[in-house]
Design a protein around this motif. Structure first.
Motif, PDB file in Angstrom:
ATOM      1  N   LEU A  99       1.887  -3.847   4.403  1.00 20.70           N
ATOM      2  CA  LEU A  99       0.616  -3.186   4.102  1.00 20.70           C
ATOM      3  C   LEU A  99       0.330  -3.341   2.618  1.00 20.70           C
ATOM      4  O   LEU A  99       1.082  -2.852   1.770  1.00 20.70           O
ATOM      5  CB  LEU A  99       0.654  -1.704   4.485  1.00 20.70           C
ATOM      6  N   LEU A 100      -0.762  -4.023   2.326  1.00 16.13           N
ATOM      7  CA  LEU A 100      -1.202  -4.239   0.947  1.00 16.13           C
ATOM      8  C   LEU A 100      -2.173  -3.137   0.560  1.00 16.13           C
ATOM      9  O   LEU A 100      -3.144  -2.885   1.279  1.00 16.13           O
ATOM     10  CB  LEU A 100      -1.888  -5.601   0.820  1.00 16.13           C
TER      11      LEU A 100
ATOM     12  N   ALA B 168      -3.191   3.637   5.405  1.00 15.28           N
ATOM     13  CA  ALA B 168      -2.086   4.361   4.759  1.00 15.28           C
ATOM     14  C   ALA B 168      -1.548   5.443   5.689  1.00 15.28           C
ATOM     15  O   ALA B 168      -0.332   5.620   5.804  1.00 15.28           O
ATOM     16  CB  ALA B 168      -2.551   4.959   3.439  1.00 15.28           C
ATOM     17  N   LEU B 169      -2.434   6.169   6.359  1.00 16.58           N
ATOM     18  CA  LEU B 169      -1.993   7.209   7.288  1.00 16.58           C
ATOM     19  C   LEU B 169      -1.204   6.628   8.451  1.00 16.58           C
ATOM     20  O   LEU B 169      -0.188   7.182   8.859  1.00 16.58           O
ATOM     21  CB  LEU B 169      -3.194   7.995   7.824  1.00 16.58           C
ATOM     22  N   SER B 170      -1.666   5.501   8.971  1.00 17.68           N
ATOM     23  CA  SER B 170      -0.957   4.907  10.107  1.00 17.68           C
ATOM     24  C   SER B 170       0.395   4.353   9.681  1.00 17.68           C
ATOM     25  O   SER B 170       1.337   4.330  10.473  1.00 17.68           O
ATOM     26  CB  SER B 170      -1.797   3.823  10.776  1.00 17.68           C
ATOM     27  N   ALA B 171       0.518   3.933   8.440  1.00 15.74           N
ATOM     28  CA  ALA B 171       1.795   3.391   7.950  1.00 15.74           C
ATOM     29  C   ALA B 171       2.822   4.487   7.712  1.00 15.74           C
ATOM     30  O   ALA B 171       4.020   4.235   7.789  1.00 15.74           O
ATOM     31  CB  ALA B 171       1.577   2.597   6.677  1.00 15.74           C
ATOM     32  N   GLU B 172       2.349   5.703   7.428  1.00 18.16           N
ATOM     33  CA  GLU B 172       3.268   6.810   7.153  1.00 18.16           C
ATOM     34  C   GLU B 172       4.224   7.058   8.308  1.00 18.16           C
ATOM     35  O   GLU B 172       5.386   7.335   8.105  1.00 18.16           O
ATOM     36  CB  GLU B 172       2.496   8.093   6.845  1.00 18.16           C
TER      37      GLU B 172
ATOM     38  N   GLY C  73      -4.217  -4.752   5.448  1.00 22.34           N
ATOM     39  CA  GLY C  73      -4.825  -4.080   4.310  1.00 22.34           C
ATOM     40  C   GLY C  73      -6.337  -4.071   4.431  1.00 22.34           C
ATOM     41  O   GLY C  73      -6.917  -4.746   5.284  1.00 22.34           O
ATOM     42  N   ALA C  74      -6.952  -3.315   3.557  1.00 16.30           N
ATOM     43  CA  ALA C  74      -8.410  -3.174   3.547  1.00 16.30           C
ATOM     44  C   ALA C  74      -9.081  -4.498   3.171  1.00 16.30           C
ATOM     45  O   ALA C  74      -8.458  -5.358   2.547  1.00 16.30           O
ATOM     46  CB  ALA C  74      -8.814  -2.081   2.556  1.00 16.30           C
TER      47      ALA C  74
ATOM     48  N   ALA D 157       4.973   4.853  10.732  1.00 12.05           N
ATOM     49  CA  ALA D 157       5.496   3.618  11.317  1.00 12.05           C
ATOM     50  C   ALA D 157       6.807   3.218  10.640  1.00 12.05           C
ATOM     51  O   ALA D 157       6.943   3.310   9.424  1.00 12.05           O
ATOM     52  CB  ALA D 157       4.474   2.505  11.171  1.00 12.05           C
ATOM     53  N   ALA D 158       7.745   2.774  11.429  1.00  9.51           N
ATOM     54  CA  ALA D 158       9.034   2.330  10.895  1.00  9.51           C
ATOM     55  C   ALA D 158       8.935   0.907  10.380  1.00  9.51           C
ATOM     56  O   ALA D 158       8.246   0.074  10.965  1.00  9.51           O
ATOM     57  CB  ALA D 158      10.097   2.412  11.985  1.00  9.51           C
ATOM     58  N   GLY D 159       9.611   0.646   9.291  1.00  9.19           N
ATOM     59  CA  GLY D 159       9.753  -0.711   8.794  1.00  9.19           C
ATOM     60  C   GLY D 159       8.559  -1.322   8.106  1.00  9.19           C
ATOM     61  O   GLY D 159       8.543  -2.534   7.889  1.00  9.19           O
ATOM     62  N   VAL D 160       7.555  -0.545   7.763  1.00  7.94           N
ATOM     63  CA  VAL D 160       6.390  -1.093   7.073  1.00  7.94           C
ATOM     64  C   VAL D 160       6.764  -1.320   5.602  1.00  7.94           C
ATOM     65  O   VAL D 160       7.314  -0.439   4.942  1.00  7.94           O
ATOM     66  CB  VAL D 160       5.178  -0.146   7.151  1.00  7.94           C
ATOM     67  N   ILE D 161       6.460  -2.508   5.121  1.00 14.07           N
ATOM     68  CA  ILE D 161       6.667  -2.821   3.704  1.00 14.07           C
ATOM     69  C   ILE D 161       5.361  -2.540   2.985  1.00 14.07           C
ATOM     70  O   ILE D 161       4.333  -3.148   3.299  1.00 14.07           O
ATOM     71  CB  ILE D 161       7.073  -4.303   3.520  1.00 14.07           C
ATOM     72  N   LEU D 162       5.380  -1.614   2.049  1.00 11.15           N
ATOM     73  CA  LEU D 162       4.193  -1.287   1.261  1.00 11.15           C
ATOM     74  C   LEU D 162       4.227  -2.083  -0.036  1.00 11.15           C
ATOM     75  O   LEU D 162       5.230  -2.057  -0.752  1.00 11.15           O
ATOM     76  CB  LEU D 162       4.143   0.198   0.947  1.00 11.15           C
ATOM     77  N   LEU D 163       3.134  -2.796  -0.326  1.00  7.95           N
ATOM     78  CA  LEU D 163       3.044  -3.564  -1.559  1.00  7.95           C
ATOM     79  C   LEU D 163       1.794  -3.182  -2.323  1.00  7.95           C
ATOM     80  O   LEU D 163       0.713  -3.070  -1.742  1.00  7.95           O
ATOM     81  CB  LEU D 163       2.985  -5.064  -1.269  1.00  7.95           C
ATOM     82  N   ASP D 164       1.934  -3.018  -3.630  1.00  9.25           N
ATOM     83  CA  ASP D 164       0.803  -2.757  -4.511  1.00  9.25           C
ATOM     84  C   ASP D 164       0.142  -4.095  -4.826  1.00  9.25           C
ATOM     85  O   ASP D 164       0.752  -4.957  -5.458  1.00  9.25           O
ATOM     86  CB  ASP D 164       1.281  -2.077  -5.790  1.00  9.25           C
TER      87      ASP D 164
END
Length: 179
Positions: free
Chosen positions: A103-104, A149-153, A9-10, A155-162
């Protein structure tokens, strides 16, 4: 099978805070904070990127050894480049361990507020802020978040968390996402 938990994350989004809590609540887990390890390299304050290049292979060796010992590692490190992520993923996967990429993300302005709200008494935080300022300040944090965020789009299996709700809620979401 051990697991490499990569918190990405940033700057300011809460990676290190989550890693410290995760390790504290999971005995035997190594919180491998590369930014903290940079501080052991002479001259790191004047060449933050260079110190990172020196310490990254050391961190990778630590991670590999810990995983091979059957223990999990949590890695709080912003890696916006897929090639860099692939290197860490390979450390785990090549030895038969799991790699989990989290990815946070936080609403615009939250990471910057946290980043600039950190104590200036910590030399690491002061150097990170100076690096971010030199790269464009808040706009640089936004750009890094956008790149992540663009690189995660793709990618397989990325867990996105707010991560916007704060450390406690983000930690709870992380533990739930990991099962």
């Amino acid at each position: 099978m051990a697991r490499l938990l990569h918190l990405n994350g940033a700057p300011g989004v809460g990676k290190s805070t989550l890693a410290q809590r995760y390790a504290a609540e999971h005995p035997g887990v190594l919180a491998c904070d590369i930014d903290r390890l940079r501080c052991f390299v002479g001259g790191w304050e004047d060449d933050f990127a260079g110190a990172g290049a020196v310490i990254r292979p050391v961190a990778q060796a630590m991670i590999a050894a810990h995983l091979d010992g059957g223990r999990d590692v949590v890695l709080p490190q912003m890696l916006a480049d897929e090639g860099e992520r692939a290197g860490f993923r390979a450390i785990a996967a090549d030895a038969g361990h799991d790699y989990v990429h989290v990815l946070l993300r936080a609403p615009r302005g939250v990471a910057q507020e946290r980043l600039y709200g950190r104590s200036a008494d910590d030399p690491l935080h002061a150097v990170v802020r100076a690096e971010i300022d030199a790269a464009g300040g808040a706009a640089a944090v936004d750009e890094l978040d956008r790149r992540l965020a663009l690189s995660a789009e793709g990618a397989a299996g990325v867990i996105l968390l707010d991560a916007g709700a704060g450390p406690a809620a983000t930690y709870d979401a992380l533990v739930a996402a990991l099962g």
